[in-house]
Design a protein around this motif. Structure first.
Motif, PDB file in Angstrom:
ATOM      1  N   LEU A 134       4.301  -0.350   1.937  1.00  9.96           N
ATOM      2  CA  LEU A 134       3.901   0.070   1.035  1.00  9.96           C
ATOM      3  C   LEU A 134       3.417   1.814   1.438  1.00  9.96           C
ATOM      4  O   LEU A 134       3.697   2.740   0.597  1.00  9.96           O
ATOM      5  CB  LEU A 134       2.551  -0.540   0.526  1.00  9.96           C
ATOM      6  CG  LEU A 134       2.899  -1.686  -0.164  1.00  9.96           C
ATOM      7  CD1 LEU A 134       1.434  -2.407  -0.530  1.00  9.96           C
ATOM      8  CD2 LEU A 134       3.696  -1.790  -1.406  1.00  9.96           C
ATOM      9  N   ALA A 135       2.899   2.081   2.659  1.00  3.15           N
ATOM     10  CA  ALA A 135       2.964   3.207   2.929  1.00  3.15           C
ATOM     11  C   ALA A 135       3.883   4.274   3.258  1.00  3.15           C
ATOM     12  O   ALA A 135       3.917   5.604   3.127  1.00  3.15           O
ATOM     13  CB  ALA A 135       1.966   3.220   4.336  1.00  3.15           C
ATOM     14  N   SER A 136       5.086   3.432   3.295  1.00  5.30           N
ATOM     15  CA  SER A 136       6.557   4.096   3.607  1.00  5.30           C
ATOM     16  C   SER A 136       7.107   4.585   2.198  1.00  5.30           C
ATOM     17  O   SER A 136       8.027   5.291   2.210  1.00  5.30           O
ATOM     18  CB  SER A 136       7.260   3.354   4.517  1.00  5.30           C
ATOM     19  OG  SER A 136       6.630   2.990   5.684  1.00  5.30           O
ATOM     20  N   SER A 137       6.754   3.726   1.087  1.00  8.54           N
ATOM     21  CA  SER A 137       7.510   3.636   0.001  1.00  8.54           C
ATOM     22  C   SER A 137       7.297   4.470  -1.106  1.00  8.54           C
ATOM     23  O   SER A 137       6.214   4.930  -1.091  1.00  8.54           O
ATOM     24  CB  SER A 137       7.514   2.105  -0.698  1.00  8.54           C
ATOM     25  OG  SER A 137       7.936   1.225   0.230  1.00  8.54           O
ATOM     26  N   ASP A 138       8.049   4.981  -1.897  1.00  5.94           N
ATOM     27  CA  ASP A 138       8.146   5.764  -3.237  1.00  5.94           C
ATOM     28  C   ASP A 138       7.598   4.725  -4.290  1.00  5.94           C
ATOM     29  O   ASP A 138       7.114   5.182  -5.087  1.00  5.94           O
ATOM     30  CB  ASP A 138       9.404   6.161  -3.461  1.00  5.94           C
ATOM     31  CG  ASP A 138       9.820   7.238  -2.250  1.00  5.94           C
ATOM     32  OD1 ASP A 138       9.184   8.291  -1.972  1.00  5.94           O
ATOM     33  OD2 ASP A 138      11.026   7.099  -1.918  1.00  5.94           O
ATOM     34  N   GLU A 139       8.463   3.452  -4.292  1.00  4.96           N
ATOM     35  CA  GLU A 139       8.185   2.737  -5.364  1.00  4.96           C
ATOM     36  C   GLU A 139       7.937   1.304  -5.005  1.00  4.96           C
ATOM     37  O   GLU A 139       8.253   0.975  -3.647  1.00  4.96           O
ATOM     38  CB  GLU A 139       9.441   3.022  -6.358  1.00  4.96           C
ATOM     39  CG  GLU A 139       9.600   4.276  -6.984  1.00  4.96           C
ATOM     40  CD  GLU A 139      11.071   4.074  -7.558  1.00  4.96           C
ATOM     41  OE1 GLU A 139      10.986   5.292  -8.550  1.00  4.96           O
ATOM     42  OE2 GLU A 139      12.037   3.325  -7.277  1.00  4.96           O
ATOM     43  N   VAL A 140       7.267   0.402  -5.943  1.00  6.67           N
ATOM     44  CA  VAL A 140       7.194  -1.062  -5.707  1.00  6.67           C
ATOM     45  C   VAL A 140       7.932  -1.645  -6.644  1.00  6.67           C
ATOM     46  O   VAL A 140       7.835  -1.421  -7.986  1.00  6.67           O
ATOM     47  CB  VAL A 140       5.643  -1.201  -5.506  1.00  6.67           C
ATOM     48  CG1 VAL A 140       5.569  -2.865  -5.546  1.00  6.67           C
ATOM     49  CG2 VAL A 140       4.967  -0.731  -4.537  1.00  6.67           C
ATOM     50  N   LEU A 141       8.576  -2.792  -6.193  1.00  6.14           N
ATOM     51  CA  LEU A 141       9.054  -3.591  -7.159  1.00  6.14           C
ATOM     52  C   LEU A 141       8.640  -5.073  -7.059  1.00  6.14           C
ATOM     53  O   LEU A 141       8.583  -5.559  -6.017  1.00  6.14           O
ATOM     54  CB  LEU A 141      10.752  -3.553  -7.226  1.00  6.14           C
ATOM     55  CG  LEU A 141      11.698  -4.495  -8.239  1.00  6.14           C
ATOM     56  CD1 LEU A 141      11.616  -3.705  -9.635  1.00  6.14           C
ATOM     57  CD2 LEU A 141      13.158  -4.504  -7.577  1.00  6.14           C
ATOM     58  N   ILE A 142       8.281  -5.976  -8.178  1.00  5.77           N
ATOM     59  CA  ILE A 142       7.729  -6.959  -8.283  1.00  5.77           C
ATOM     60  C   ILE A 142       8.378  -8.157  -8.812  1.00  5.77           C
ATOM     61  O   ILE A 142       8.386  -8.120 -10.117  1.00  5.77           O
ATOM     62  CB  ILE A 142       6.246  -6.849  -8.791  1.00  5.77           C
ATOM     63  CG1 ILE A 142       5.425  -5.881  -8.095  1.00  5.77           C
ATOM     64  CG2 ILE A 142       5.446  -8.235  -8.471  1.00  5.77           C
ATOM     65  CD1 ILE A 142       4.012  -5.377  -8.741  1.00  5.77           C
TER      66      ILE A 142
END
Length: 249
Positions: A134-142
């Protein structure tokens, strides 16, 4: 342009997280995108599902500094994969005492070039490895299964994302929620979907992923469902998801 980094997360196992990472990645590749999959789950189901059973090096070796991330990549039907392994359990333990323990993966991904999308298959827990993702990401997909218990977990995931956004990664946002294992014959599916629309602010993808036996069969052949059976509902649904995913950029 740098790659868009997307964490695919759900802290509950068996919710279609790995299936979504593989098949969304494959669908994006079919649309002409260059895609890297990061198998951050110590169970390494993503790697196994794409026929990568005995790689010469894995993500655990990258964390240990034995090999560069770009040098451990495997290729499968146009997709590139950073393989996972059980040794990631030991990696997580060793990270606890590391000064930059929440940003270790971010530093590794800074070295990666040449991709449009990097999809991270996170562990089925809100662990230190997941925090790294999460610290590395631009976006989250659930990915979200249409079950009552998954709704409880959704709130926890969204709270975690808010916390990471506040403390570690101000650019992080929820790309959206993907309804998986959808069965329109079940009344509960429609009820939960209605609940989501009324109570959740995050985007809910219009493309649902229907229950499909081909999705379950494809990993046995080391392939995405799009390579295993392009005419199946599973392949069509993930291709539709990829098109919607790209359109939201």
């Amino acid at each position: 342009m740098p790659a868009t980094i997307v964490s695919v997360i759900n802290q509950k196992g068996g919710t279609g997280k790995t299936t979504t990472t593989i098949n969304l990645g494959s669908a994006l590749q079919k649309l002409g995108k260059r895609v890297l999959l990061i198998d951050l789950d110590p169970q390494a189901n993503l790697s196994y599902s794409l026929g990568i059973t005995e790689p010469s090096s894995t993500l655990a070796d990258v964390f240990a500094g034995k090999v560069k991330l770009m040098d451990c990549l495997q290729e499968s039907n146009g997709l590139f994969i950073a393989p996972g392994s059980n040794d990631l359990v030991d990696v997580e333990i060793s990270l606890v005492n590391h000064e930059e323990r929440e940003r270790f993966l971010q530093h590794l991904l800074d070295e990666v070039t040449g991709f449009d999308y990097i999809l991270i298959d996170c562990p089925p827990s809100l662990s230190l490895l997941t925090v790294n993702a999460l610290a590395s990401s631009d976006e989250v997909l659930i990915p979200l299964q249409m079950e009552v218990l998954t709704l409880q977990g959704l709130g926890q995931i969204l709270n975690t994302v808010k916390q990471i956004k506040k403390t570690l990664n101000s650019k992080l946002k929820v790309k959206g929620i993907v309804v998986v294992m959808y069965d329109k014959r079940r009344k509960l599916s429609a009820e939960i979907e209605d609940y989501l629309k009324e109570n959740v602010d995050e985007y809910i993808f219009q493309q649902r992923i229907r229950l499909n036996v081909k999705l379950a069969e494809a990993p046995s052949f080391g392939q995405s469902v799009l390579d295993y059976d392009a005419s199946s509902y599973g392949a069509k649904d993930y291709l539709g998801l990829a098109k919607e995913f790209v359109s939201l950029a």
